[in-house]
Design a protein around this motif. Structure first.
Motif, PDB file in Angstrom:
ATOM      1  N   TYR A  58      10.127   0.956  10.498  1.00 13.12           N
ATOM      2  CA  TYR A  58      10.475  -0.427  10.847  1.00 13.12           C
ATOM      3  C   TYR A  58       9.266  -1.159  11.427  1.00 13.12           C
ATOM      4  O   TYR A  58       9.023  -2.333  11.113  1.00 13.12           O
ATOM      5  CB  TYR A  58      11.621  -0.447  11.850  1.00 13.12           C
ATOM      6  N   GLY A  59       8.507  -0.472  12.261  1.00 17.04           N
ATOM      7  CA  GLY A  59       7.375  -1.130  12.897  1.00 17.04           C
ATOM      8  C   GLY A  59       6.311  -1.581  11.915  1.00 17.04           C
ATOM      9  O   GLY A  59       5.665  -2.619  12.113  1.00 17.04           O
ATOM     10  N   LEU A  60       6.118  -0.829  10.842  1.00 17.34           N
ATOM     11  CA  LEU A  60       5.078  -1.168   9.866  1.00 17.34           C
ATOM     12  C   LEU A  60       5.621  -1.927   8.659  1.00 17.34           C
ATOM     13  O   LEU A  60       4.866  -2.200   7.718  1.00 17.34           O
ATOM     14  CB  LEU A  60       4.380   0.111   9.390  1.00 17.34           C
ATOM     15  N   ALA A  61       6.903  -2.272   8.675  1.00 17.23           N
ATOM     16  CA  ALA A  61       7.521  -2.939   7.522  1.00 17.23           C
ATOM     17  C   ALA A  61       6.781  -4.196   7.070  1.00 17.23           C
ATOM     18  O   ALA A  61       6.658  -4.438   5.860  1.00 17.23           O
ATOM     19  CB  ALA A  61       8.983  -3.259   7.835  1.00 17.23           C
ATOM     20  N   PRO A  62       6.266  -5.031   7.970  1.00 12.39           N
ATOM     21  CA  PRO A  62       5.577  -6.248   7.503  1.00 12.39           C
ATOM     22  C   PRO A  62       4.277  -5.981   6.745  1.00 12.39           C
ATOM     23  O   PRO A  62       3.743  -6.886   6.094  1.00 12.39           O
ATOM     24  CB  PRO A  62       5.282  -7.012   8.808  1.00 12.39           C
ATOM     25  N   LEU A  63       3.771  -4.759   6.809  1.00 11.97           N
ATOM     26  CA  LEU A  63       2.462  -4.481   6.205  1.00 11.97           C
ATOM     27  C   LEU A  63       2.541  -4.007   4.762  1.00 11.97           C
ATOM     28  O   LEU A  63       1.513  -3.936   4.081  1.00 11.97           O
ATOM     29  CB  LEU A  63       1.715  -3.431   7.034  1.00 11.97           C
ATOM     30  N   GLY A  64       3.725  -3.655   4.282  1.00 14.37           N
ATOM     31  CA  GLY A  64       3.812  -3.172   2.913  1.00 14.37           C
ATOM     32  C   GLY A  64       5.221  -2.799   2.536  1.00 14.37           C
ATOM     33  O   GLY A  64       6.085  -2.599   3.406  1.00 14.37           O
ATOM     34  N   PRO A  65       5.493  -2.659   1.225  1.00 20.80           N
ATOM     35  CA  PRO A  65       6.851  -2.352   0.760  1.00 20.80           C
ATOM     36  C   PRO A  65       7.258  -0.901   0.982  1.00 20.80           C
ATOM     37  O   PRO A  65       8.444  -0.585   0.969  1.00 20.80           O
ATOM     38  CB  PRO A  65       6.781  -2.673  -0.737  1.00 20.80           C
ATOM     39  N   THR A  66       6.284  -0.012   1.145  1.00 18.02           N
ATOM     40  CA  THR A  66       6.572   1.398   1.413  1.00 18.02           C
ATOM     41  C   THR A  66       5.712   1.857   2.581  1.00 18.02           C
ATOM     42  O   THR A  66       4.701   1.220   2.924  1.00 18.02           O
ATOM     43  CB  THR A  66       6.279   2.285   0.189  1.00 18.02           C
ATOM     44  N   LEU A  67       6.095   2.970   3.181  1.00 14.88           N
ATOM     45  CA  LEU A  67       5.329   3.469   4.317  1.00 14.88           C
ATOM     46  C   LEU A  67       3.897   3.835   3.920  1.00 14.88           C
ATOM     47  O   LEU A  67       2.953   3.464   4.634  1.00 14.88           O
ATOM     48  CB  LEU A  67       6.041   4.670   4.946  1.00 14.88           C
ATOM     49  N   PRO A  68       3.679   4.549   2.800  1.00 12.13           N
ATOM     50  CA  PRO A  68       2.285   4.825   2.413  1.00 12.13           C
ATOM     51  C   PRO A  68       1.472   3.549   2.208  1.00 12.13           C
ATOM     52  O   PRO A  68       0.303   3.477   2.613  1.00 12.13           O
ATOM     53  CB  PRO A  68       2.437   5.618   1.110  1.00 12.13           C
ATOM     54  N   ALA A  69       2.086   2.527   1.585  1.00 10.52           N
ATOM     55  CA  ALA A  69       1.368   1.271   1.370  1.00 10.52           C
ATOM     56  C   ALA A  69       1.081   0.572   2.694  1.00 10.52           C
ATOM     57  O   ALA A  69      -0.001  -0.001   2.893  1.00 10.52           O
ATOM     58  CB  ALA A  69       2.182   0.357   0.458  1.00 10.52           C
ATOM     59  N   ALA A  70       2.044   0.628   3.614  1.00  9.23           N
ATOM     60  CA  ALA A  70       1.847  -0.008   4.917  1.00  9.23           C
ATOM     61  C   ALA A  70       0.740   0.689   5.701  1.00  9.23           C
ATOM     62  O   ALA A  70      -0.089   0.041   6.348  1.00  9.23           O
ATOM     63  CB  ALA A  70       3.151   0.014   5.706  1.00  9.23           C
ATOM     64  N   LEU A  71       0.716   2.012   5.640  1.00  6.34           N
ATOM     65  CA  LEU A  71      -0.341   2.747   6.338  1.00  6.34           C
ATOM     66  C   LEU A  71      -1.710   2.427   5.750  1.00  6.34           C
ATOM     67  O   LEU A  71      -2.707   2.313   6.480  1.00  6.34           O
ATOM     68  CB  LEU A  71      -0.071   4.250   6.259  1.00  6.34           C
ATOM     69  N   ALA A  72      -1.757   2.267   4.426  1.00  6.20           N
ATOM     70  CA  ALA A  72      -3.031   1.936   3.780  1.00  6.20           C
ATOM     71  C   ALA A  72      -3.497   0.533   4.147  1.00  6.20           C
ATOM     72  O   ALA A  72      -4.701   0.239   4.095  1.00  6.20           O
ATOM     73  CB  ALA A  72      -2.887   2.066   2.263  1.00  6.20           C
ATOM     74  N   ALA A  73      -2.544  -0.331   4.523  1.00  4.17           N
ATOM     75  CA  ALA A  73      -2.892  -1.720   4.844  1.00  4.17           C
ATOM     76  C   ALA A  73      -3.242  -1.923   6.314  1.00  4.17           C
ATOM     77  O   ALA A  73      -3.555  -3.042   6.723  1.00  4.17           O
ATOM     78  CB  ALA A  73      -1.724  -2.636   4.472  1.00  4.17           C
TER      79      ALA A  73
END
Length: 296
Positions: A58-73
């Motif tokens: 939930y915390g990284l949701a604004p950064l990407g559509p999936t958790l791996p994508a959000a972490l990469a962003a």
């Protein structure tokens, strides 16, 4: 990702409370202690992954559509793209992780220190027993037997055990304690001690600790009974009248009567297909939150 976070949160809460209570009350674990221990470990791991993962997803949701994508962003500008609720969720996940790790480390260090002190005392006060390599005998009249697990493990018998039991009974007691050492039951139970200490107000976590402690005794009973007459093991356990130190694993517990009934009249083991399903279920419990985290 918000729906995934909600699903992980619900899964974690269910595993930590109602599922743990239900599993602790179930009767089938007595028919397959090894499988039940695997399920408990899966419940603990899946519950931790779910609760921590819910906050991170939930915390990284604004950064990407999936958790791996959000972490990469994640970059220097990432904090500015997060809302207040997302920062709170990440903070709670971090605090929970620190709490879990901190309690586990504290419990481990405290237990290791207690075992080291007790081991040093045993080396001074105990007498090596040639009949059982690695065993030490304490000059005490109360019958008690226990083991100190670890890299420098110890098997401990009191003189009262040797006086009160026939050789077959002593062998049964030693087989029980050796099962604890060989299968490293101390490592099995340690995370659940930490889990219960992390949130003692959550009854499901406390139930998990008690249930796992009972299961490792059942498992050691089964190993000992497989190489000895059940009557010898029952008689030996009835004779054990002492209490082992807190840092040790002992065959003497408050649930002794139920264990003796189980040894005397063992329940039928689960059928092989059911045992396979139990192990597959444990694997699935861990796979579900893992898949949600990777594919969310």
């Amino acid at each position: 990702m918000e729906l995934t976070a909600l699903g992980l949160l619900l899964l974690g809460v269910v595993l930590a409370e109602p599922a743990s209570r239900t599993l602790a009350r179930a009767r089938w674990p007595a028919r397959d202690p090894v499988g039940a221990l695997l399920v408990w470990q899966a419940v603990g791991l899946a519950g931790g992954l779910s609760l921590l993962g819910a906050g991170v997803v939930y915390g990284l949701a604004p950064l990407g559509p999936t958790l791996p994508a959000a972490l990469a962003a994640v970059d220097a500008s990432a904090p500015g793209r997060l809302g207040v609720t997302h920062v709170v969720a990440l903070s709670l996940a971090l605090l929970l992780a620190l709490r879990l790790i901190g309690v586990l480390v504290a419990v481990t260090v405290r237990t290791q220190r207690a075992r080291r002190r007790h081991r040093d005392l045993l080396d001074v006060l105990g007498t090596p027993w040639p009949a059982a390599p690695g065993a030490r005998v304490l000059d005490h009249p109360v019958p008690v037997a226990y083991c100190l697990p670890g890299l420098r493990s110890r098997l401990v018998l009191s003189a009262g055990v040797l006086d009160a039991l026939e050789p077959a009974g002593v062998r049964a007691v030693l087989a029980h304690e050796r099962a604890h050492l060989r299968e490293r039951h101390d490592l099995v139970v340690l995370p659940f001690v930490a889990w219960g200490a992390t949130a003692p107000f959550v009854q499901g976590m406390v139930c998990a600790q008690v249930a796992v402690a009972a299961l490792i005794e059942m498992r050691a009973d089964d190993v000992a009974a497989s190489g000895a007459c059940s009557g010898e093991l029952v008689g030996a356990l009835r004779t054990m009248g002492g209490a082992a130190p807190a840092a040790a694993l002992s065959s003497f517990t408050t649930a002794l009567d139920r264990r003796l009934d189980r040894i005397t009249d063992p329940p039928p083991p689960l059928r092989r297909p059911v045992r396979v399903l139990v192990r597959l279920g444990a694997l699935a419990l861990v796979a579900v939150p893992t898949a949600l985290l990777l594919l969310s």
